[in-house]
Design an enzyme around this catalytic site. Structure first.
Site, short mmCIF file in Angstrom:
data_model
loop_
_atom_site.label_atom_id
_atom_site.label_comp_id
_atom_site.label_asym_id
_atom_site.label_seq_id
_atom_site.Cartn_x
_atom_site.Cartn_y
_atom_site.Cartn_z
N GLU A 1 -30.05 37.50 26.49
CA GLU A 1 -31.27 38.06 27.07
C GLU A 1 -30.97 39.25 27.97
O GLU A 1 -29.90 39.34 28.57
CB GLU A 1 -32.01 36.98 27.88
N CYS B 1 -21.90 31.41 29.98
CA CYS B 1 -21.03 31.68 31.12
C CYS B 1 -20.13 30.48 31.35
O CYS B 1 -20.58 29.34 31.21
CB CYS B 1 -21.89 31.95 32.37
N CYS C 1 -33.52 35.94 38.41
CA CYS C 1 -32.08 35.66 38.54
C CYS C 1 -31.80 34.20 38.27
O CYS C 1 -32.44 33.32 38.83
CB CYS C 1 -31.59 35.91 39.96
N HIS D 1 -23.62 33.11 48.66
CA HIS D 1 -24.45 31.89 48.62
C HIS D 1 -24.06 30.77 49.58
O HIS D 1 -24.89 29.92 49.91
CB HIS D 1 -24.55 31.33 47.21
N CYS E 1 -27.58 27.72 38.54
CA CYS E 1 -27.85 28.76 37.54
C CYS E 1 -28.05 28.18 36.15
O CYS E 1 -27.24 27.38 35.67
CB CYS E 1 -26.69 29.76 37.53
N CYS F 1 -31.47 44.71 33.52
CA CYS F 1 -30.47 43.69 33.88
C CYS F 1 -29.81 43.28 32.57
O CYS F 1 -30.47 42.75 31.68
CB CYS F 1 -31.21 42.52 34.54
N CYS G 1 -21.97 27.45 37.95
CA CYS G 1 -22.63 27.48 39.26
C CYS G 1 -23.80 26.49 39.22
O CYS G 1 -24.55 26.45 38.24
CB CYS G 1 -23.14 28.88 39.59
N GLU H 1 -20.32 36.30 33.53
CA GLU H 1 -19.58 36.80 34.69
C GLU H 1 -18.86 38.09 34.25
O GLU H 1 -17.87 38.05 33.51
CB GLU H 1 -18.57 35.74 35.14
N1 SAH Z 1 -22.10 36.09 37.32
C1 SAH Z 1 -22.53 37.16 38.15
C2 SAH Z 1 -23.79 37.87 37.68
C3 SAH Z 1 -24.92 37.02 37.11
S1 SAH Z 1 -26.00 36.18 38.20
C4 SAH Z 1 -22.69 36.68 39.57
O1 SAH Z 1 -22.49 35.49 39.82
O2 SAH Z 1 -22.94 37.48 40.46
C5 SAH Z 1 -26.92 37.37 39.11
C6 SAH Z 1 -27.37 36.80 40.46
O3 SAH Z 1 -28.38 35.79 40.31
C7 SAH Z 1 -26.22 36.14 41.21
O4 SAH Z 1 -26.23 36.49 42.56
C8 SAH Z 1 -26.56 34.68 41.02
O5 SAH Z 1 -25.92 33.90 41.97
C9 SAH Z 1 -28.05 34.69 41.13
N2 SAH Z 1 -28.69 33.46 40.67
C10 SAH Z 1 -28.22 32.59 39.75
N3 SAH Z 1 -29.06 31.55 39.61
C11 SAH Z 1 -30.09 31.75 40.46
C12 SAH Z 1 -31.28 31.03 40.77
N4 SAH Z 1 -31.58 29.88 40.13
N5 SAH Z 1 -32.11 31.54 41.70
C13 SAH Z 1 -31.82 32.72 42.30
N6 SAH Z 1 -30.74 33.46 42.04
C14 SAH Z 1 -29.86 32.98 41.14
#
Ligand code: SAH
Length: 379
Positions: A108, A136, A364, A240, A143, A129, A140, A184
């Site tokens: 996506e 991935c 995000c 975070h 996510c 984006c 996390c 990532e």
């Molecule tokens: N892997 C990379 C880029 C992808 S995520 C990274 O970790 O930075 C892009 C952003 O969205 C990151 O800051 C991630 O932590 C955040 N993100 C992921 N899941 C989320 C959620 N459920 N709510 C808000 N932000 C989220």
């Protein structure tokens, strides 16, 4: 996370019909192809221009090439390896795109329009984006993409194609790129920075480096490599949590590279590049939004010139939430605003990231392809 996961994964070469994807190639590589076809060298520059600066939608459109060359290119190469399978428009104007790769995987991309202007003389911002991996490997706990696991790395061509196809669909110039979709980026370093090189090549008239942000969960060696190579894109780091105990619980990558190592790399990056860093900080109710967290945030962000993007937690559907995933909630509005105010008072440069496209799961962390959409909707 094994650094070698970069190279051990199969990367897309020719498509099923044996045709070579052209998007993602540099002028030098196009020159080799053109020479192989027995064509004069200037053709490479022309093809390069059609591919990027002129955004040609088809070989047919590359009118300066001559009929024969166009036919040969059509036979032996391909302009599009991603098939646009779905486009969903959010109430706030955000559009989420679903692409199918040539080997049947789904990724996506999200287009986020914004009325805000960077400078007086800049046009309306259109930010894409992009995804860098199918799924991935990082797991996390907040996510949605994590639930897909890692299928494979995307090629530079597949990253650039997301831009070209989304821009064509939108019919408006894309001005900014954030590497914040699925995956990532730093675990697909080579292809990511190859795509950055194509985006930022002035002759390609795509996007300037200062309008590109690469976001990482924090892979110290890759952050140092960016600094050593003098990469001009902006660096964003997903923090975070501000203690190793909390961060390891939330982001297992922290067990491998802890906050100390990460921040040393960030400091190294700043010393070499003199570029400020952006931190991303999702607020989880009662978990990382206390006064003690504000103190820690102020301390950690003082190390190098930086700003913090505070992001509301976009609650996601887990098929089977266990452990910490089951307990994470977004901080209520009032408490969120209070956190922002107190953090500012503590000297932290805070920005609030709005949650674009939450209603269509395009915000995000909400990118996870679970459906098999084949129709085009929206628009
Ligand atoms: N892997 C990379 C880029 C992808 S995520 C990274 O970790 O930075 C892009 C952003 O969205 C990151 O800051 C991630 O932590 C955040 N993100 C992921 N899941 C989320 C959620 N459920 N709510 C808000 N932000 C989220």
């Amino acid at each position: 996370m094994p650094e070698s996961s970069n190279i051990s994964l199969p990367l897309l070469q020719d498509d099923a019909a044996g045709r070579r994807p052209l998007v993602g190639l540099t002028l030098d590589e196009l020159s080799a192809i053109v020479a192989g076809l027995g064509e004069p060298a200037f053709r490479a520059r022309q093809i390069n221009e059609w591919l990027y600066a002129r955004r040609a939608p088809s070989f047919e459109a590359m009118t300066s090439l001559g009929r024969n060359l166009r036919a040969t290119l059509e036979q032996r190469t391909t302009l599009r390896t991603l098939a646009l399978a779905d486009a969903q428009r959010s109430e706030d104007g955000t559009i989420k795109f679903l692409f199918r790769t040539h080997d049947g995987l789904n990724i996506e991309s999200v287009l986020i329009p914004s009325e805000a202007r960077d400078d007086q003389d800049e046009p309306k911002r259109q930010t894409i984006c992009v995804s860098t991996q199918v799924g991935c490997p990082l797991d996390c706990k907040f996510c949605a993409t994590a639930s897909m696991r890692l299928k494979r790395n995307l090629t530079a061509g597949e990253i650039v194609e997301q831009f070209l196809q989304v821009e064509r669909y939108a019919g408006e110039k894309i001005t900014n790129i954030v590497y914040m979709g699925m995956g990532e980026p730093m675990l697909n370093y080579e292809q990511v920075f190859r795509s950055v090189a194509i985006f930022t090549e002035p002759a390609n008239e795509l996007v300037a480096a200062r309008h590109i942000t690469v976001s990482t969960s924090g892979i110290p060696s890759a952050i140092r490599q960016m600094a050593d190579e003098g990469q001009k894109v902006k660096l964003a780091v997903s923090l975070h949590a501000l203690t190793n105990g909390m961060r390891s619980e939330l982001m297992p990558i922290n067990r491998r590279y802890d906050l100390g190592e990460l921040m040393d790399a960030v400091e190294y990056y700043y010393r070499k590049t003199r570029q400020p860093v952006t931190y991303e900080y999702i607020l989880f109710d009662g978990w990382n939004d206390t006064d003690a967290d504000i103190k820690r945030l102020a301390k950690i962000t003082r190390r190098v010139p930086s700003k913090v993007n505070v992001i509301p937690f976009h609650e996601i559907e887990f098929t089977d939430p266990t452990g910490i995933s089951a307990t994470l909630r977004s901080t209520p509005r009032e408490k969120f605003d209070l956190f922002i105010r107190k953090a500012r008072e503590a000297g932290v440069m805070v920005m609030v990231r709005s949650s674009s496209g939450e209603d269509i799961d395009a915000a995000c962390g909400q990118l996870a392809v679970k459906h098999d959409a084949t129709s085009l909707t929206g628009r």
